[in-house]
Motif scaffolding. Sequence first.
Motif, PDB file in Angstrom:
ATOM      1  N   SER A  21       0.833  -1.207   0.000  1.00  0.00           N
ATOM      2  CA  SER A  21       0.000   0.000   0.000  1.00  0.00           C
ATOM      3  C   SER A  21       0.867   1.256   0.000  1.00  0.00           C
ATOM      4  CB  SER A  21      -0.917   0.006   1.227  1.00  0.00           C
ATOM      5  OG  SER A  21      -1.762  -1.103   1.216  1.00  0.00           O
ATOM      6  N   PRO A  22       1.585   1.472  -1.089  1.00  0.00           N
ATOM      7  CA  PRO A  22       2.380   2.701  -1.164  1.00  0.00           C
ATOM      8  C   PRO A  22       1.473   3.892  -1.456  1.00  0.00           C
ATOM      9  CG  PRO A  22       2.574   1.479  -3.197  1.00  0.00           C
ATOM     10  CD  PRO A  22       1.702   0.659  -2.280  1.00  0.00           C
ATOM     11  N   ARG A  23       2.081   5.028  -1.704  1.00  0.00           N
ATOM     12  CA  ARG A  23       1.283   6.221  -2.002  1.00  0.00           C
ATOM     13  C   ARG A  23       0.372   5.974  -3.201  1.00  0.00           C
ATOM     14  NH1 ARG A  23       6.469   7.275  -3.735  1.00  0.00           N
ATOM     15  NH2 ARG A  23       6.695   7.745  -5.938  1.00  0.00           N
ATOM     16  N   SER A  24      -0.692   6.712  -3.268  1.00  0.00           N
ATOM     17  CA  SER A  24      -1.677   6.555  -4.330  1.00  0.00           C
ATOM     18  C   SER A  24      -1.027   6.695  -5.699  1.00  0.00           C
ATOM     19  CB  SER A  24      -2.766   7.614  -4.161  1.00  0.00           C
ATOM     20  OG  SER A  24      -3.707   7.517  -5.190  1.00  0.00           O
ATOM     21  N   GLY A  25      -1.343   5.760  -6.579  1.00  0.00           N
ATOM     22  CA  GLY A  25      -0.819   5.810  -7.941  1.00  0.00           C
ATOM     23  C   GLY A  25       0.560   5.202  -8.123  1.00  0.00           C
ATOM     24  N   PHE A  26       1.143   4.650  -7.074  1.00  0.00           N
ATOM     25  CA  PHE A  26       2.490   4.075  -7.180  1.00  0.00           C
ATOM     26  C   PHE A  26       2.491   2.920  -8.176  1.00  0.00           C
ATOM     27  CE2 PHE A  26       6.075   1.470  -5.781  1.00  0.00           C
ATOM     28  CZ  PHE A  26       7.065   2.408  -5.567  1.00  0.00           C
ATOM     29  N   TYR A  27       1.617   1.923  -7.934  1.00  0.00           N
ATOM     30  CA  TYR A  27       1.416   0.853  -8.920  1.00  0.00           C
ATOM     31  C   TYR A  27       0.233   1.277  -9.776  1.00  0.00           C
ATOM     32  CZ  TYR A  27       4.194  -1.991  -5.677  1.00  0.00           C
ATOM     33  OH  TYR A  27       5.173  -2.480  -4.854  1.00  0.00           O
ATOM     34  N   HIS A  28       0.493   1.634 -10.998  1.00  0.00           N
ATOM     35  CA  HIS A  28      -0.580   2.156 -11.849  1.00  0.00           C
ATOM     36  C   HIS A  28      -0.221   1.928 -13.312  1.00  0.00           C
ATOM     37  CE1 HIS A  28      -3.471   4.994 -13.570  1.00  0.00           C
ATOM     38  NE2 HIS A  28      -4.110   4.897 -12.415  1.00  0.00           N
ATOM     39  N   ALA A  29      -1.248   1.754 -14.123  1.00  0.00           N
ATOM     40  CA  ALA A  29      -1.021   1.562 -15.564  1.00  0.00           C
ATOM     41  C   ALA A  29      -0.278   2.760 -16.167  1.00  0.00           C
ATOM     42  CB  ALA A  29      -2.353   1.349 -16.276  1.00  0.00           C
ATOM     43  N   ASN A  30      -0.543   3.970 -15.661  1.00  0.00           N
ATOM     44  CA  ASN A  30       0.165   5.154 -16.179  1.00  0.00           C
ATOM     45  C   ASN A  30       1.661   5.107 -15.880  1.00  0.00           C
ATOM     46  OD1 ASN A  30      -2.261   6.123 -17.117  1.00  0.00           O
ATOM     47  ND2 ASN A  30      -2.561   7.558 -15.432  1.00  0.00           N
ATOM     48  N   ASN A  31       2.041   4.417 -14.802  1.00  0.00           N
ATOM     49  CA  ASN A  31       3.459   4.255 -14.473  1.00  0.00           C
ATOM     50  C   ASN A  31       4.064   3.036 -15.166  1.00  0.00           C
ATOM     51  OD1 ASN A  31       3.577   6.486 -12.809  1.00  0.00           O
ATOM     52  ND2 ASN A  31       3.133   5.321 -10.954  1.00  0.00           N
ATOM     53  N   LYS A  32       3.234   2.320 -15.888  1.00  0.00           N
ATOM     54  CA  LYS A  32       3.668   1.123 -16.617  1.00  0.00           C
ATOM     55  C   LYS A  32       4.311   0.096 -15.693  1.00  0.00           C
ATOM     56  CE  LYS A  32       3.995   3.687 -20.830  1.00  0.00           C
ATOM     57  NZ  LYS A  32       4.755   4.369 -21.800  1.00  0.00           N
ATOM     58  N   ASN A  33       3.759  -0.019 -14.496  1.00  0.00           N
ATOM     59  CA  ASN A  33       4.279  -1.012 -13.556  1.00  0.00           C
ATOM     60  C   ASN A  33       3.159  -1.839 -12.918  1.00  0.00           C
ATOM     61  OD1 ASN A  33       3.197   0.849 -11.767  1.00  0.00           O
ATOM     62  ND2 ASN A  33       4.970   0.856 -10.410  1.00  0.00           N
ATOM     63  N   LEU A  34       2.034  -1.952 -13.616  1.00  0.00           N
ATOM     64  CA  LEU A  34       0.914  -2.733 -13.119  1.00  0.00           C
ATOM     65  C   LEU A  34       0.332  -3.542 -14.266  1.00  0.00           C
ATOM     66  CD1 LEU A  34      -1.162  -3.402 -10.861  1.00  0.00           C
ATOM     67  CD2 LEU A  34      -2.501  -1.454 -11.696  1.00  0.00           C
ATOM     68  N   ASN A 180       9.422   3.694   3.606  1.00  0.00           N
ATOM     69  CA  ASN A 180       8.783   4.633   2.694  1.00  0.00           C
ATOM     70  C   ASN A 180       8.948   4.152   1.268  1.00  0.00           C
ATOM     71  OD1 ASN A 180       7.281   6.865   2.042  1.00  0.00           O
ATOM     72  ND2 ASN A 180       9.011   8.262   2.031  1.00  0.00           N
ATOM     73  N   ASP A 181       7.908   4.380   0.450  1.00  0.00           N
ATOM     74  CA  ASP A 181       8.043   4.031  -0.960  1.00  0.00           C
ATOM     75  C   ASP A 181       8.973   5.043  -1.633  1.00  0.00           C
ATOM     76  OD1 ASP A 181       6.086   6.231  -2.029  1.00  0.00           O
ATOM     77  OD2 ASP A 181       4.916   5.124  -0.551  1.00  0.00           O
ATOM     78  N   GLN A 182       9.749   4.563  -2.588  1.00  0.00           N
ATOM     79  CA  GLN A 182      10.765   5.406  -3.224  1.00  0.00           C
ATOM     80  C   GLN A 182      10.534   5.574  -4.719  1.00  0.00           C
ATOM     81  OE1 GLN A 182      13.365   7.093  -1.685  1.00  0.00           O
ATOM     82  NE2 GLN A 182      12.266   6.518   0.161  1.00  0.00           N
ATOM     83  N   ASN A 183      10.814   4.531  -5.498  1.00  0.00           N
ATOM     84  CA  ASN A 183      10.823   4.667  -6.950  1.00  0.00           C
ATOM     85  C   ASN A 183       9.890   3.628  -7.565  1.00  0.00           C
ATOM     86  OD1 ASN A 183      11.435   4.880  -9.679  1.00  0.00           O
ATOM     87  ND2 ASN A 183      13.633   5.129  -9.317  1.00  0.00           N
ATOM     88  N   HIS A 184       8.817   4.094  -8.190  1.00  0.00           N
ATOM     89  CA  HIS A 184       7.857   3.160  -8.787  1.00  0.00           C
ATOM     90  C   HIS A 184       8.461   2.374  -9.943  1.00  0.00           C
ATOM     91  CE1 HIS A 184       7.205   6.725 -11.405  1.00  0.00           C
ATOM     92  NE2 HIS A 184       7.039   5.799 -12.332  1.00  0.00           N
ATOM     93  N   ARG A 185       9.560   2.852 -10.492  1.00  0.00           N
ATOM     94  CA  ARG A 185      10.202   2.146 -11.613  1.00  0.00           C
ATOM     95  C   ARG A 185      10.984   0.921 -11.145  1.00  0.00           C
ATOM     96  NH1 ARG A 185      10.673   7.602 -12.128  1.00  0.00           N
ATOM     97  NH2 ARG A 185       9.714   8.511 -13.982  1.00  0.00           N
ATOM     98  N   ALA A 186      11.107   0.729  -9.846  1.00  0.00           N
ATOM     99  CA  ALA A 186      11.891  -0.382  -9.299  1.00  0.00           C
ATOM    100  C   ALA A 186      11.064  -1.640  -9.087  1.00  0.00           C
ATOM    101  CB  ALA A 186      12.525   0.037  -7.984  1.00  0.00           C
TER     102      ALA A 186
END
Length: 193
Positions: A21-34, A180-186
């Motif tokens: 449960s990181p910050r809102s939008g961390f795992y998201h299609a817009n980030n290309k990581n979901l 803390n969540d850091q980098n959604h690309r990781a």
Amino acid sequence: QALGRNAMVTVQKVAFAKWLSPRSGFYHANNKNLISGGTSALSIGGLVLGVQKFDEQVDAKGTPIVAMAKYLLVPPALKTYSLQLYRDTTVNETTTADKPKPNSNPHVGLYEPLSTVWIGAAGGLGGTDTNWFLASDPADMCAVELTYLDGVETPTVESAELDHKELGVGFRGYIDFGANDQNHRAAVKSAGA
């Protein structure tokens, strides 16, 4: 010993709560990581899709970051299958009629499986028995970072004599840390269907 073990369990619980449960939008299609839907289940094809998402990560300017997935993080329900994908040269999967599927495993030795109860349904943190994650080497970049006060990664255990009305010694233990969540690309998350 019990105080030290409980401290490490607490650190894991907090870290994986942040992972799920990181910050809102961390795992998201817009980030290309979901990834989600029928093709996101842990399988040869699902892992191909997850790796593609991972490999295609770009920075804020659209430049490829050339990160590599190193770990396959799974709940206990997927542990055996993740080990098969890591170790076995052939994996037989079911398929629909008239659609042959090769049984060679292109993922042998590539994504080290790590299984933890915390991301599964039994962990009590909102995980499921079908979700799985790909993660980079945290030495390269990390999705969730643990920090410790003054760099002390071990719990502090203190003892004191009990009140004069009681015989014995009392103990307490604590550990000062944060997650803390850091980098959604990781990381890439798969809902697993």
